[in-house]
Design a protein around this motif. Structure first.
Motif, mmCIF file in Angstrom:
data_model
loop_
_atom_site.group_PDB
_atom_site.id
_atom_site.type_symbol
_atom_site.label_atom_id
_atom_site.label_comp_id
_atom_site.label_asym_id
_atom_site.label_seq_id
_atom_site.Cartn_x
_atom_site.Cartn_y
_atom_site.Cartn_z
ATOM 1 N N THR A 59 0.751 -1.413 0.015
ATOM 2 C CA THR A 59 -0.124 -0.247 -0.175
ATOM 3 C C THR A 59 1.357 1.553 0.469
ATOM 4 O O THR A 59 0.260 2.504 -0.534
ATOM 5 N N ARG A 60 1.744 0.786 -0.026
ATOM 6 C CA ARG A 60 3.208 2.361 0.515
ATOM 7 C C ARG A 60 4.116 3.123 -0.845
ATOM 8 O O ARG A 60 4.548 3.779 -1.250
ATOM 9 N N VAL A 61 3.598 1.519 -1.816
ATOM 10 C CA VAL A 61 3.651 2.019 -3.093
ATOM 11 C C VAL A 61 3.569 2.304 -4.414
ATOM 12 O O VAL A 61 1.891 2.355 -4.752
ATOM 13 N N SER A 62 3.696 3.879 -4.851
ATOM 14 C CA SER A 62 2.851 4.586 -6.234
ATOM 15 C C SER A 62 3.700 4.864 -7.243
ATOM 16 O O SER A 62 4.945 4.971 -7.079
ATOM 17 N N VAL A 63 3.471 4.975 -8.554
ATOM 18 C CA VAL A 63 3.936 5.481 -9.520
ATOM 19 C C VAL A 63 2.447 6.683 -9.812
ATOM 20 O O VAL A 63 1.770 7.147 -10.042
ATOM 21 N N HIS A 64 3.769 7.586 -10.442
ATOM 22 C CA HIS A 64 2.958 9.076 -10.977
ATOM 23 C C HIS A 64 4.166 9.479 -12.423
ATOM 24 O O HIS A 64 5.346 8.719 -12.521
ATOM 25 N N ASN A 65 3.104 10.314 -13.003
ATOM 26 C CA ASN A 65 2.844 10.142 -14.065
ATOM 27 C C ASN A 65 3.295 9.494 -15.248
ATOM 28 O O ASN A 65 4.303 9.265 -16.071
ATOM 29 N N LEU A 66 2.249 8.269 -14.705
ATOM 30 C CA LEU A 66 2.242 7.350 -15.883
ATOM 31 C C LEU A 66 1.351 8.453 -17.202
ATOM 32 O O LEU A 66 0.033 7.895 -17.283
ATOM 33 N N GLY A 67 1.445 7.582 -18.481
ATOM 34 C CA GLY A 67 1.075 7.634 -19.974
ATOM 35 C C GLY A 67 0.990 9.212 -19.434
ATOM 36 O O GLY A 67 1.322 9.979 -19.162
ATOM 37 N N ALA A 71 -1.345 10.551 -15.096
ATOM 38 C CA ALA A 71 -1.972 9.081 -13.886
ATOM 39 C C ALA A 71 -1.224 8.407 -13.511
ATOM 40 O O ALA A 71 0.451 8.515 -13.357
ATOM 41 N N GLU A 72 -1.476 8.514 -11.872
ATOM 42 C CA GLU A 72 -1.041 8.293 -11.487
ATOM 43 C C GLU A 72 -1.624 6.482 -10.301
ATOM 44 O O GLU A 72 -2.382 6.818 -10.270
ATOM 45 N N ILE A 73 -0.749 5.849 -9.868
ATOM 46 C CA ILE A 73 -0.706 4.426 -9.401
ATOM 47 C C ILE A 73 -0.703 4.806 -7.822
ATOM 48 O O ILE A 73 0.504 5.218 -7.732
ATOM 49 N N GLY A 74 -1.682 4.312 -6.975
ATOM 50 C CA GLY A 74 -1.464 4.301 -5.175
ATOM 51 C C GLY A 74 -1.573 5.956 -4.900
ATOM 52 O O GLY A 74 -1.658 6.653 -5.561
ATOM 53 N N MET A 75 -0.908 6.123 -3.305
ATOM 54 C CA MET A 75 -1.454 6.822 -3.626
ATOM 55 C C MET A 75 0.516 7.440 -2.421
ATOM 56 O O MET A 75 1.171 6.850 -1.573
ATOM 57 N N GLY A 76 0.326 8.739 -3.712
ATOM 58 C CA GLY A 76 1.824 9.164 -2.608
ATOM 59 C C GLY A 76 2.018 9.819 -1.952
ATOM 60 O O GLY A 76 0.697 10.543 -1.727
ATOM 61 N N HIS A 77 3.542 10.498 -1.366
ATOM 62 C CA HIS A 77 3.125 10.575 -0.298
ATOM 63 C C HIS A 77 3.756 12.599 -0.715
ATOM 64 O O HIS A 77 4.506 13.261 0.250
ATOM 65 N N PHE A 120 7.065 4.974 0.482
ATOM 66 C CA PHE A 120 6.588 5.711 1.671
ATOM 67 C C PHE A 120 7.700 4.914 2.365
ATOM 68 O O PHE A 120 6.416 3.217 2.649
ATOM 69 N N ILE A 121 7.965 5.370 3.042
ATOM 70 C CA ILE A 121 9.114 4.794 4.111
ATOM 71 C C ILE A 121 8.716 5.306 5.758
ATOM 72 O O ILE A 121 8.905 6.524 5.678
ATOM 73 N N PRO A 122 7.193 4.576 6.207
ATOM 74 C CA PRO A 122 7.381 5.589 7.975
ATOM 75 C C PRO A 122 8.570 5.309 9.089
ATOM 76 O O PRO A 122 9.417 4.545 8.503
#
Length: 465
Positions: A59-67, A71-77, A120-122
């Motif tokens: 749940t802490r992995v996200s992808v930004h600026n896809l396509g 578009a984005e995958i997951g919730m970014g921090h 994301f690393i808590p």
């Protein structure tokens, strides 16, 4: 200090290892997603790749600026500025975010497109196991400190006990308990010192015993010439000079007998040795246990010395002997001190040189005995007061007797380089045995100097009048 020097850096290393471990896990998860992105940008495939990493970190992995539409995958921090910085750097970036850190890795998709994979690393992951490590290291440090303190205490107690025993024995020996001995123990240095102290105590006992025997033997040897003198004195007529000689011989025989008896007594190693102010005789009485009248002693001794002075054509006189002047000094001791002073005048000044003895009972609680002569004086008074030192070739004990008598009388002695008669001036100050003011303080050096000058001032005033 050693525990802290090692354990604190070790705790910091543990903290750094926990952070690096968390970043390594994030890098591993990013590598899986990056491998998929190099093949396809299909969101479903990317989500499957993220799910394949497993664990709560999915749940802490996200992808930004896809396509094309970003578009984005997951919730970014991470903040947009951090994403832009990672894309521009074309290298992984670690950004500080709320609640922890984000590991950002850019991926070039071609055609000028760059996507950023974020993990994301808590904060809990960054410090996972650090608290437990610190507690464990603290417990180890505390255990090491307690153990080292206990070992040091055992080692130190062994040294301290030996040192205290040595100090106690040295203190007892300094107070005169010559039978004190200690068992050498502890470190080698303290054991050697203890052994040396025992040897020194034995040596002191042997030397003291030999000295007493020697004094007793020498005193006993004096009996033969004294007996011959006494027999010769018996043949003299009944004149005043003959009677004086017989009295002097009798007094000398009494002193020799007392000295022999005192020296023949065994040494009491269980009691302190007497101070300089104490007599070593059969009664072992302190010199201050009995008193005398200074004026009476002066009158008595001047009867003897006036005859000697007359033979040498010396002018001698006694001043202030009409009124009593009691002090806490035995008569024999004071007479010996006075004889030593007058004897020095007779022996070391030319014939015909005058001398005088004066007694003054002061209102401030002191009795002053002054002996002055018209001789050449004493060049070095400080040297003359040292025991065994003499500037005239004698034994150097006369002034030491005077000093001991002054100390026994709770006073002091002062030697002046000039007097009203032109020679030496010796002033003995002793506490009055029956003073008018009570609890008078000991005489100061100023008082002694004043006492030695006042007779001269009075004579000057009398001459002026």
């Amino acid at each position: 200090m050693v525990a802290l020097a090692f354990l604190i850096p070790l705790g910091l290393v543990v903290q750094q290892l926990a952070r690096e471990r968390a970043l390594a896990d994030a890098e591993r998860q990013t590598a899986v997603v990056v491998a998929v992105l190099t093949v396809t940008t299909d969101p479903l495939s990317i989500e499957r790749a993220i799910a394949s990493t497993g664990g709560p970190a999915v749940t802490r992995v996200s992808v930004h600026n896809l396509g094309q539409a970003g578009a984005e995958i997951g919730m970014g921090h991470a903040a947009p500025a951090d994403l832009t910085r990672a894309a521009d750097a074309a290298a992984p970036v670690v950004a500080e975010v709320k609640g922890g850190q984000s590991y950002l890795e850019p991926v070039d998709l071609g055609e000028g497109r760059t996507t950023v994979v974020e993990v994301f690393i808590p904060e809990s992951e960054l410090s996972n196991g650090v608290a437990g490590a610190w507690w464990a290291l603290g417990a180890v440090a505390l255990g090491l400190i307690i153990a080292s303190v206990w070992v040091a205490d055992r080692l130190a107690s062994r040294i301290i006990m030996s040192a205290r025993q040595l100090a106690g024995a040295a203190g007892a020996l300094s107070e005169g308990y010559l039978d004190v001995r200690i068992d050498p123990q502890g470190p080698a240095e303290l054991a050697d010192a203890s052994f040396a102290l025992n040897v020194m105590a034995d040596r002191i006992m042997a030397l003291l015993s030999n000295e007493r025997e020697l004094v007793a033997d020498l005193s006993h040897r004096l009996r033969t010439p004294l007996t011959a003198l006494r027999l010769d004195a018996e043949t003299l007529d009944d004149s005043q000079d003959a009677e004086r000689i017989r009295d002097a011989i009798a007094a000398l025989e009494v002193e020799v007998d007392k000295l022999i008896r005192a020296m023949r007594e065994p040494i009491d190693a269980h009691s302190p040795t007497p101070d300089k102010g104490e007599r070593v005789d059969g009664a072992a009485a302190s010199i201050g246990d009995e008193g005398c009248d200074v004026a009476e002693v002066v009158r008595d001794r001047m009867m003897f010395w006036s005859a000697v002075a007359g033979d040498q054509e010396r002018d001698c006189k006694a001043i202030g002997t009409d009124a009593p002047a009691p002090v806490n000094v035995p008569k024999g001791e004071l007479a010996a001190a006075l004889d030593a002073l007058i004897g020095n005048v007779i022996r070391y000044t030319p014939q015909g040189v005058p001398f005088e003895v004066a007694v003054t009972r002061r209102e401030d609680g002191y009795v002053v005995l002054r002996v002055e002569d018209g001789g050449p004086g004493i060049p070095d008074p400080e040297l003359a007061m040292q025991r065994g030192e003499s500037q005239q070739g004698s034994t150097g004990l006369g002034l030491d007797i005077v000093k001991r008598v002054a100390i026994a009388g709770n006073g002091t002695v002062n030697i002046g380089t000039s007097s009203a008669l032109g020679g030496a001036s010796v002033v003995i100050v002793m506490t009055d045995a029956d003073p008018a003011p009570k609890d008078a303080p000991p005489p100061s050096r100023w008082l002694v100097g004043r006492l030695s000058r006042e007779p001269n001032e009075r004579r000057s005033r009398r001459r002026s009048a």
